[in-house]
Design a protein around this motif. Sequence first.
Motif, PDB file in Angstrom:
ATOM      1  N   PHE A 114     -10.636  -0.575  -9.943  1.00 15.66           N
ATOM      2  CA  PHE A 114      -9.785  -1.613 -10.643  1.00 15.66           C
ATOM      3  C   PHE A 114      -8.682  -2.221  -9.798  1.00 15.66           C
ATOM      4  N   MET A 115      -8.192  -1.326  -9.388  1.00 15.11           N
ATOM      5  CA  MET A 115      -6.844  -1.871  -8.761  1.00 15.11           C
ATOM      6  C   MET A 115      -7.478  -2.879  -7.632  1.00 15.11           C
ATOM      7  N   VAL A 116      -8.270  -2.683  -7.225  1.00 13.65           N
ATOM      8  CA  VAL A 116      -8.461  -3.957  -5.766  1.00 13.65           C
ATOM      9  C   VAL A 116      -8.937  -4.671  -6.423  1.00 13.65           C
ATOM     10  N   GLN A 117      -9.981  -4.769  -7.321  1.00  9.97           N
ATOM     11  CA  GLN A 117     -10.294  -6.345  -8.304  1.00  9.97           C
ATOM     12  C   GLN A 117      -9.079  -7.212  -8.993  1.00  9.97           C
ATOM     13  N   MET A 118      -8.513  -6.151  -9.097  1.00 12.11           N
ATOM     14  CA  MET A 118      -7.511  -6.868 -10.119  1.00 12.11           C
ATOM     15  C   MET A 118      -6.358  -7.437  -9.344  1.00 12.11           C
ATOM     16  N   THR A 119      -5.722  -7.097  -8.532  1.00 12.63           N
ATOM     17  CA  THR A 119      -5.068  -6.867  -7.142  1.00 12.63           C
ATOM     18  C   THR A 119      -5.560  -8.738  -6.699  1.00 12.63           C
ATOM     19  N   GLU A 120      -6.170  -8.310  -6.616  1.00  8.07           N
ATOM     20  CA  GLU A 120      -7.262  -9.475  -5.898  1.00  8.07           C
ATOM     21  C   GLU A 120      -6.672 -11.056  -6.666  1.00  8.07           C
ATOM     22  N   ASN A 121      -7.751 -10.474  -7.642  1.00  5.35           N
ATOM     23  CA  ASN A 121      -8.126 -11.681  -9.321  1.00  5.35           C
ATOM     24  C   ASN A 121      -6.094 -11.871  -9.486  1.00  5.35           C
ATOM     25  N   LEU A 122      -5.692 -11.457  -9.645  1.00  7.83           N
ATOM     26  CA  LEU A 122      -4.106 -11.854  -9.936  1.00  7.83           C
ATOM     27  C   LEU A 122      -3.338 -12.456  -8.559  1.00  7.83           C
ATOM     28  N   THR A 123      -3.096 -11.657  -8.291  1.00  3.18           N
ATOM     29  CA  THR A 123      -1.824 -11.874  -6.898  1.00  3.18           C
ATOM     30  C   THR A 123      -1.825 -12.995  -6.454  1.00  3.18           C
ATOM     31  N   ALA A 124      -3.345 -13.867  -6.550  1.00  9.50           N
ATOM     32  CA  ALA A 124      -3.879 -14.931  -6.336  1.00  9.50           C
ATOM     33  C   ALA A 124      -2.507 -16.315  -7.568  1.00  9.50           C
ATOM     34  N   SER A 125      -2.532 -16.349  -8.118  1.00 13.51           N
ATOM     35  CA  SER A 125      -1.294 -17.077  -8.485  1.00 13.51           C
ATOM     36  C   SER A 125       0.023 -16.453  -8.287  1.00 13.51           C
ATOM     37  N   SER A 126       1.265 -17.024  -8.441  1.00 13.74           N
ATOM     38  CA  SER A 126       2.450 -16.900  -8.128  1.00 13.74           C
ATOM     39  C   SER A 126       3.005 -16.171  -8.713  1.00 13.74           C
ATOM     40  N   THR A 127       2.572 -16.110 -10.320  1.00 16.52           N
ATOM     41  CA  THR A 127       3.475 -15.498 -11.430  1.00 16.52           C
ATOM     42  C   THR A 127       3.091 -13.783 -11.764  1.00 16.52           C
ATOM     43  N   PHE A 128       2.317 -14.260 -11.583  1.00 18.37           N
ATOM     44  CA  PHE A 128       1.737 -12.069 -10.821  1.00 18.37           C
ATOM     45  C   PHE A 128       2.445 -10.876  -9.847  1.00 18.37           C
ATOM     46  N   ALA A 129       2.954 -10.249 -10.138  1.00 10.76           N
ATOM     47  CA  ALA A 129       3.480  -9.122  -8.580  1.00 10.76           C
ATOM     48  C   ALA A 129       2.448  -8.503  -8.283  1.00 10.76           C
ATOM     49  N   GLU A 130       1.849  -8.107  -7.663  1.00 11.51           N
ATOM     50  CA  GLU A 130       1.067  -6.689  -7.191  1.00 11.51           C
ATOM     51  C   GLU A 130       1.129  -6.028  -8.100  1.00 11.51           C
ATOM     52  N   PRO A 131      -0.332  -5.251  -8.684  1.00  7.85           N
ATOM     53  CA  PRO A 131      -0.007  -4.801  -9.641  1.00  7.85           C
ATOM     54  C   PRO A 131       0.115  -3.528  -9.046  1.00  7.85           C
ATOM     55  N   GLN A 132       0.899  -1.989 -10.264  1.00  8.02           N
ATOM     56  CA  GLN A 132       0.863  -0.691  -9.424  1.00  8.02           C
ATOM     57  C   GLN A 132      -0.118  -0.323 -10.330  1.00  8.02           C
ATOM     58  N   LEU A 133      -0.841   0.801  -8.962  1.00  8.21           N
ATOM     59  CA  LEU A 133      -1.117   2.328  -9.586  1.00  8.21           C
ATOM     60  C   LEU A 133      -0.469   3.351 -10.173  1.00  8.21           C
ATOM     61  N   HIS A 134      -0.569   3.788 -11.646  1.00 11.33           N
ATOM     62  CA  HIS A 134       0.051   5.439 -11.534  1.00 11.33           C
ATOM     63  C   HIS A 134      -0.745   6.704 -12.775  1.00 11.33           C
ATOM     64  N   ASP A 135      -0.607   7.547 -11.256  1.00  7.32           N
ATOM     65  CA  ASP A 135      -1.236   8.759 -12.258  1.00  7.32           C
ATOM     66  C   ASP A 135       0.255   9.164 -13.316  1.00  7.32           C
ATOM     67  N   LEU A 136      -0.654   9.007 -14.648  1.00  4.26           N
ATOM     68  CA  LEU A 136       0.379  10.503 -15.263  1.00  4.26           C
ATOM     69  C   LEU A 136       0.847  11.837 -15.287  1.00  4.26           C
ATOM     70  N   SER A 137      -0.574  11.838 -13.731  1.00  4.01           N
ATOM     71  CA  SER A 137       0.472  13.751 -14.538  1.00  4.01           C
ATOM     72  C   SER A 137       1.065  13.469 -12.977  1.00  4.01           C
ATOM     73  N   TYR A 138       1.877  12.354 -12.389  1.00  4.30           N
ATOM     74  CA  TYR A 138       2.982  12.586 -10.983  1.00  4.30           C
ATOM     75  C   TYR A 138       4.647  11.472 -11.523  1.00  4.30           C
ATOM     76  N   ILE A 139       4.597  11.056 -12.856  1.00  6.45           N
ATOM     77  CA  ILE A 139       5.546  10.728 -13.609  1.00  6.45           C
ATOM     78  C   ILE A 139       5.980  11.133 -14.825  1.00  6.45           C
ATOM     79  N   ASP A 140       7.428  10.475 -14.555  1.00  6.71           N
ATOM     80  CA  ASP A 140       8.287  11.235 -16.493  1.00  6.71           C
ATOM     81  C   ASP A 140       8.090  10.147 -16.919  1.00  6.71           C
ATOM     82  N   TYR A 141       7.458  10.799 -18.284  1.00  2.40           N
ATOM     83  CA  TYR A 141       6.864   9.646 -19.526  1.00  2.40           C
ATOM     84  C   TYR A 141       8.378   9.073 -19.323  1.00  2.40           C
ATOM     85  N   ASP A 142       9.580   9.439 -20.107  1.00  2.27           N
ATOM     86  CA  ASP A 142      10.395   8.740 -20.165  1.00  2.27           C
ATOM     87  C   ASP A 142      11.052   7.538 -19.165  1.00  2.27           C
TER      88      ASP A 142
END
Length: 755
Positions: free
Chosen positions: A128-156
Motif C-alpha cells: 500500500f505504501m509503495v502505491q501511495m508514494t508513487e501517487n502522492l510524491t509526484a506533487s511537491s505538496t506531499f512529503a514521502e509517506p511514512q510507515l509505522h508499526d504500532l508495535s514499535y512506536i511510543d503512542y505518546d
Amino acid sequence: MEHKPWELQAIWPLEILDLVALWHTYRIPIILTTFTALMILRAYLHLRTPREKLSESPLPSSPSLVAEKSKDTFGTNTVLVKAPRRIVGGTKKRTPSHEDVKPGQQKIQVLVFFSSLTGTTEKTAKAFMVQMTENLTASSTFAEPQLHDLSYIDYDDYFITPPKADPETSYFYLLLLPTYNIDTVLDNFVEHLQETHNDFRIDTAPLSTLLGYSVFGFGDREGWPTEEEGFCSQARDVDKWMAKLTGRKRAFPLGMGNTKTDAAERLEEWKGGVEEVLKHIAETGELGEGVVGSGDADESDAEDADEDDGEVLFDDQKVVERKTKKKSDGLNDLEDIGGSLGKSSSSRIVDPAELEVDFTTYSKKSKLVAAKVTKEMVPKDSPTFNALTKQGYSIVGSHSGVKICRWTKSALRGRGSCYKYSFYGIASHQCMETTPSLSCSNKCVFCWRHGTNPVGTTWRWVVDPPDMIFNGVKAGHYKKIKMMRGVPGVRAERFAEAMRIRHCALSLVGEPVFYPHINEFTAMLHKEHISSFLVCNAQHPDQLAALKPVTQLYVSIDASNRESLRKIDRPLHRDFWERFQRCLEILREKRFEQRTVFRLTLVKGFNIEDEAEGYADLVEKGLPCFVEVKGVTYCGTSSSAGAGLTMQNVPFYEEVCAFVEALNAALGRRGLGYGIAAEHAHSCCILIASNRFNVEGKWHTRIDYEKFFECLESGDNFTPEDYMGPETPEWATWGKGGLIPEMRECLGKGRIRSH
C-alpha cells in the motif's frame, strides 16, 4: 488705576516687558510641552518603582488558586499552586500551527500505521505504501509517506499530540488494522486512545490539528459473519476514538474487507477515496465540506429529522455551520410569485422556444403567448430560495433542485432502503431524487415541502437548458453524498457504490412534466443508464401525452371524486377534474409502452372512508400496471395545520391494510385481474399489481434495468413485460412485512422509526 504705556515703561524694566510679550505669544505651546514632559516623567518613575511580588500579596478569591505553605532551609514561604483544570465536556478549540499557511505552501505528511501478528497486514501495508508514494510524491505538496508499526512506536509521540515539525508541515493519519480473537497490541492501542480522550489533564481532542484521518479494517467473516459479532471490531473501535481525539476529522469512511474474499478490492476502493481527499486538501488547504461524525454510531441515531437545516463545513480545520440568512420565508400559498420575483434583478430576453405557455384551461392545443422578458423561477435573492435551501435542497440553475432523503442516508449506513427496494430492486444510496421544475400547479395538504416551493398554472420563467440541469443535479447529488463520508456507520463500499448514480426519482418537489424539455432531460439519464421514475400530478395532459417512455411512470391519484380532489390537492386549474380524467385515459394508452403506476396517498378524513369503490372505478379507467397505496406522512408544519391536516389524519398501518384489501376486493368484483403483490410496512406502503406480472403464481414486480436500456436503445417497440425483472423476494411479498434483514437487525435495537 490704569497706567499708560509710557507709564508702565517707567515702572517695569524693558526686559520684563519683553518676557510678558513673549509669554502672551507662545503660552499655549509652552503649556502643552510642559504637560507632555510631566506625563513622560511620571510614566518613567512608575516603571522604575519596584512591584510587589505576587507571592507576598494577598491570595485572590479564585477557586483555581490554592495557597500552600512549604518549608525549606531558608524559611517558610507561601507558594501558589494552580488546581487541576476541570474538563466539563466539549472540544477545546485549538489554533492549528498551519492555519495561516496558504494552500500549496504547506507540506502534507501522510503517516500510515499498521499492526500485524502473522505478517499478512504488514505485507499489505508495505505494498500500500509503495502505491501511495508513487501517487502522492509526484506533487511537491506531499512529503514521502511514512510507515509505522504500532508495535514499535511510543503512542505518546503520535497519539497525544502530532509529531513536532516545522509550522508548514501538517499530518494526515491512515491506519490499517486487522482484528484478532486473542489479546494483541491493538487492545493496548485502543485502550490508550480511550484513556487519552478521558484524561482530565489534557485536551479531549489533542489531535485536532491533524488534517484528517481514515481507518481500514481487515477481518474474517467465517469467524465473525456480522459486525455485531465482531467483524473488524477493533478497526471500528479505533475509528470511533480517533474521531473523538481529532475533533471529528474523519476524512473518509471506515473501510472493511474480508481477508478471504474481497479485502484487496475494498482496500483499493478505500485508497482511491483517500487519495481524492488528500488532493482536495492540497488544492484548497482544508478538508472540504462534510457532515462531521461524532465517532460513535450510537450518538448519531437521532439525526434524521432536522439534519438538513444547515450544512456543516470543515473550514481551515475549524468546524463551522453555514446558516441561512434570516429572511422571511412566508411563501406558503403562492399562486403567483411575480410580486416577489419583481424585486429580483434576474431577467433576460428569451427566444421563441421559451415562450410562456398557458395551462389554465384545458384544450387539445395550448396557446402560446409571446413574452419579451421573463424572470427566474427561484432567484438567488428570493425568500423561496432561502426557504428551500434551509430545508436541504440544492438549487440548480433557476428552477431545478436536488436533495438526498433519509433513506439514502439509511442505506449508506446499512440500515435498509425505502419501499422501492422491496418492490422494484432500487438501492436508496444509488438513487438521486431531483426535479427539473420546482413549480407545481397543486397545493396538496400533505405536501412535505412546507408549501415553500413556487406554484402556478403557466410557465412564465426563464428556461434553463437540460444539459445544464443534468450536470448540475448530478454534481449537487454527489456533493451531498460526499458530505456523508464522515458520518459514523457509513462504510467505504457503500460510499463507493453511492458515487455511481443508477436511478433517478423525478419526484422531489414541483411538477417534472412542467419543464418544457423534460424528454431531453430523461434522454440524458437513459444515455448514462440511469433509470427514470417520474411522478406527475395528473394536471398536465398535453405534456403527459408527449412524454417519451421512462422506466416507470407515476400519476398521483389522491381522490376518487371531484370534491375530494379539490379538498386534498387544492388544484389551481379551474378545469382540474377534466384534466385529471384525461390523464387517466393517457395512462391507459401507455400501459403497453411502459410501466404505469397509480400512486394513492391515504389521508384519514379526506380520501379513505367509503372511497374504495370510487378508486376501483378510476383503476378500471386507467388500467395501470401497479397501484401503490401509502399512508400520508405528517410533517407538522404550519401550512399543513392551516389546511386542516393534523396527526389525526395519519392512518395506522392496519388501516392502510384494511383499505388495500377493500380496494383489491372491489377490483376483483370488476374482474380486472389485480392482486396484492408486496408491502413495506416501515414505509406504510403496499403494492397492488396487475396479473401481467404474476408468472406461474409468483410475483415479478422488480425491474431488469439492463434489459430496459437494451430495449430502449434497440429502437424497437417493447412492452413492460420485456424488462420484467426477477421474482419479488419472499420477504417483500404480502403478509411478510417487507423488512429486509438489515432493517430487522436495526428494528431489534430500537433504531427504526416511521418514515
